[in-house]
Scaffold this motif. Structure first.
Motif, PDB file in Angstrom:
ATOM      1  N   ILE A  81     -10.404 112.992 102.948  1.00 27.40           N
ATOM      2  CA  ILE A  81      -9.960 112.551 104.276  1.00 27.40           C
ATOM      3  C   ILE A  81      -9.617 113.789 105.089  1.00 27.40           C
ATOM      4  O   ILE A  81      -9.151 114.794 104.539  1.00 27.40           O
ATOM      5  CB  ILE A  81      -8.775 111.574 104.213  1.00 27.40           C
ATOM      6  CG1 ILE A  81      -7.566 112.202 103.526  1.00 27.40           C
ATOM      7  CG2 ILE A  81      -9.167 110.283 103.521  1.00 27.40           C
ATOM      8  CD1 ILE A  81      -6.296 111.389 103.660  1.00 27.40           C
ATOM      9  N   THR A  82      -9.879 113.729 106.385  1.00 30.38           N
ATOM     10  CA  THR A  82      -9.579 114.873 107.253  1.00 30.38           C
ATOM     11  C   THR A  82      -8.818 114.400 108.481  1.00 30.38           C
ATOM     12  O   THR A  82      -8.918 113.243 108.895  1.00 30.38           O
ATOM     13  CB  THR A  82     -10.867 115.596 107.708  1.00 30.38           C
ATOM     14  OG1 THR A  82     -11.679 114.681 108.421  1.00 30.38           O
ATOM     15  CG2 THR A  82     -11.631 116.173 106.531  1.00 30.38           C
ATOM     16  N   GLN A  83      -8.056 115.317 109.040  1.00 30.75           N
ATOM     17  CA  GLN A  83      -7.309 115.047 110.266  1.00 30.75           C
ATOM     18  C   GLN A  83      -7.345 116.317 111.120  1.00 30.75           C
ATOM     19  O   GLN A  83      -6.854 117.360 110.694  1.00 30.75           O
ATOM     20  CB  GLN A  83      -5.862 114.677 109.943  1.00 30.75           C
ATOM     21  CG  GLN A  83      -4.981 114.483 111.155  1.00 30.75           C
ATOM     22  CD  GLN A  83      -5.406 113.288 111.974  1.00 30.75           C
ATOM     23  OE1 GLN A  83      -5.624 112.213 111.438  1.00 30.75           O
ATOM     24  NE2 GLN A  83      -5.542 113.472 113.279  1.00 30.75           N
ATOM     25  N   PRO A  84      -7.941 116.262 112.315  1.00 24.08           N
ATOM     26  CA  PRO A  84      -7.919 117.445 113.180  1.00 24.08           C
ATOM     27  C   PRO A  84      -6.518 117.671 113.745  1.00 24.08           C
ATOM     28  O   PRO A  84      -5.749 116.729 113.950  1.00 24.08           O
ATOM     29  CB  PRO A  84      -8.912 117.108 114.285  1.00 24.08           C
ATOM     30  CG  PRO A  84      -9.029 115.628 114.278  1.00 24.08           C
ATOM     31  CD  PRO A  84      -8.687 115.155 112.895  1.00 24.08           C
ATOM     32  N   PHE A  85      -6.198 118.931 113.977  1.00 25.58           N
ATOM     33  CA  PHE A  85      -4.927 119.277 114.625  1.00 25.58           C
ATOM     34  C   PHE A  85      -5.063 120.631 115.300  1.00 25.58           C
ATOM     35  O   PHE A  85      -5.995 121.388 115.016  1.00 25.58           O
ATOM     36  CB  PHE A  85      -3.752 119.267 113.629  1.00 25.58           C
ATOM     37  CG  PHE A  85      -3.778 120.372 112.619  1.00 25.58           C
ATOM     38  CD1 PHE A  85      -3.064 121.542 112.810  1.00 25.58           C
ATOM     39  CD2 PHE A  85      -4.517 120.239 111.448  1.00 25.58           C
ATOM     40  CE1 PHE A  85      -3.081 122.562 111.871  1.00 25.58           C
ATOM     41  CE2 PHE A  85      -4.541 121.241 110.494  1.00 25.58           C
ATOM     42  CZ  PHE A  85      -3.819 122.408 110.704  1.00 25.58           C
ATOM     43  N   THR A  86      -4.140 120.933 116.189  1.00 25.40           N
ATOM     44  CA  THR A  86      -4.133 122.194 116.929  1.00 25.40           C
ATOM     45  C   THR A  86      -2.795 122.883 116.756  1.00 25.40           C
ATOM     46  O   THR A  86      -1.743 122.239 116.873  1.00 25.40           O
ATOM     47  CB  THR A  86      -4.393 121.941 118.432  1.00 25.40           C
ATOM     48  OG1 THR A  86      -5.677 121.336 118.571  1.00 25.40           O
ATOM     49  CG2 THR A  86      -4.354 123.225 119.232  1.00 25.40           C
ATOM     50  N   VAL A  87      -2.837 124.175 116.480  1.00 20.97           N
ATOM     51  CA  VAL A  87      -1.631 125.000 116.499  1.00 20.97           C
ATOM     52  C   VAL A  87      -1.596 125.620 117.897  1.00 20.97           C
ATOM     53  O   VAL A  87      -2.484 126.392 118.260  1.00 20.97           O
ATOM     54  CB  VAL A  87      -1.660 126.096 115.412  1.00 20.97           C
ATOM     55  CG1 VAL A  87      -0.464 127.034 115.560  1.00 20.97           C
ATOM     56  CG2 VAL A  87      -1.698 125.473 114.028  1.00 20.97           C
ATOM     57  N   PRO A  88      -0.600 125.243 118.710  1.00 19.30           N
ATOM     58  CA  PRO A  88      -0.564 125.722 120.093  1.00 19.30           C
ATOM     59  C   PRO A  88      -0.114 127.180 120.175  1.00 19.30           C
ATOM     60  O   PRO A  88       0.462 127.729 119.229  1.00 19.30           O
ATOM     61  CB  PRO A  88       0.469 124.798 120.749  1.00 19.30           C
ATOM     62  CG  PRO A  88       1.381 124.416 119.631  1.00 19.30           C
ATOM     63  CD  PRO A  88       0.517 124.361 118.390  1.00 19.30           C
ATOM     64  N   HIS A  89      -0.388 127.770 121.337  1.00 17.99           N
ATOM     65  CA  HIS A  89       0.133 129.109 121.599  1.00 17.99           C
ATOM     66  C   HIS A  89       1.650 129.030 121.592  1.00 17.99           C
ATOM     67  O   HIS A  89       2.223 128.063 122.090  1.00 17.99           O
ATOM     68  CB  HIS A  89      -0.329 129.624 122.969  1.00 17.99           C
ATOM     69  CG  HIS A  89      -1.775 129.955 123.020  1.00 17.99           C
ATOM     70  ND1 HIS A  89      -2.299 131.104 122.484  1.00 17.99           N
ATOM     71  CD2 HIS A  89      -2.823 129.269 123.532  1.00 17.99           C
ATOM     72  CE1 HIS A  89      -3.602 131.113 122.664  1.00 17.99           C
ATOM     73  NE2 HIS A  89      -3.949 130.010 123.293  1.00 17.99           N
ATOM     74  N   PRO A  90       2.296 130.039 121.007  1.00 17.87           N
ATOM     75  CA  PRO A  90       3.762 129.989 121.005  1.00 17.87           C
ATOM     76  C   PRO A  90       4.298 130.059 122.434  1.00 17.87           C
ATOM     77  O   PRO A  90       3.716 130.714 123.287  1.00 17.87           O
ATOM     78  CB  PRO A  90       4.175 131.232 120.212  1.00 17.87           C
ATOM     79  CG  PRO A  90       2.947 132.017 119.958  1.00 17.87           C
ATOM     80  CD  PRO A  90       1.764 131.208 120.361  1.00 17.87           C
ATOM     81  N   THR A  91       5.370 129.342 122.652  1.00 21.82           N
ATOM     82  CA  THR A  91       5.985 129.401 123.976  1.00 21.82           C
ATOM     83  C   THR A  91       6.779 130.692 124.085  1.00 21.82           C
ATOM     84  O   THR A  91       7.311 131.208 123.107  1.00 21.82           O
ATOM     85  CB  THR A  91       6.924 128.203 124.204  1.00 21.82           C
ATOM     86  OG1 THR A  91       7.890 128.179 123.162  1.00 21.82           O
ATOM     87  CG2 THR A  91       6.156 126.901 124.226  1.00 21.82           C
ATOM     88  N   VAL A  92       6.830 131.216 125.278  1.00 21.24           N
ATOM     89  CA  VAL A  92       7.562 132.446 125.519  1.00 21.24           C
ATOM     90  C   VAL A  92       9.049 132.119 125.579  1.00 21.24           C
ATOM     91  O   VAL A  92       9.459 131.193 126.288  1.00 21.24           O
ATOM     92  CB  VAL A  92       7.100 133.102 126.829  1.00 21.24           C
ATOM     93  CG1 VAL A  92       7.916 134.334 127.145  1.00 21.24           C
ATOM     94  CG2 VAL A  92       5.616 133.431 126.760  1.00 21.24           C
TER      95      VAL A  92
END
Length: 106
Positions: A81-92
């Protein structure tokens, strides 16, 4: 960023002659290829009996989380099973900088 995968399992009938083994939990790029952490080190799959895995120092980007049950020879049983996800740019980080001072004499 740390990425924590949690999976749930449910019992399914095993094919004849197969013995269930450990779970493999991994993250890959969206094409299913291995990825490196922010320091350039390969991010290895977690293989074990735990249904949770933490991957440290994952850089900004788009990924797939993958989970599959392995047999005792290390071969996949059934379909992963797979699940896409995104690691966002860190907030400043921000702070409230002093902008003015009012002095009152009484």
């Amino acid at each position: 960023m740390n990425v924590i995968l949690n999976i749930t399992t449910s019992p399914l009938a095993l094919p004849t002659g197969i013995t269930a083994g450990q779970l493999s939990l991994a993250i890959t790029d969206v094409a299913g290829k291995p990825v490196n952490d922010a320091s350039g080190n390969p991010i290895a799959a977690h293989v074990g009996t735990e249904t949770q895995a933490t991957f440290a120092n994952v850089p900004t980007g788009d990924y797939l989380a993958t989970a599959v049950r392995l047999d005792t020879s290390g071969n996949a049983i059934g379909t992963a099973i797979t699940q896409p996800f995104t690691v966002p740019h860190p907030t400043v980080a921000t702070y409230d900088a002093p902008q003015s001072i009012t002095v009152t004499l009484a």
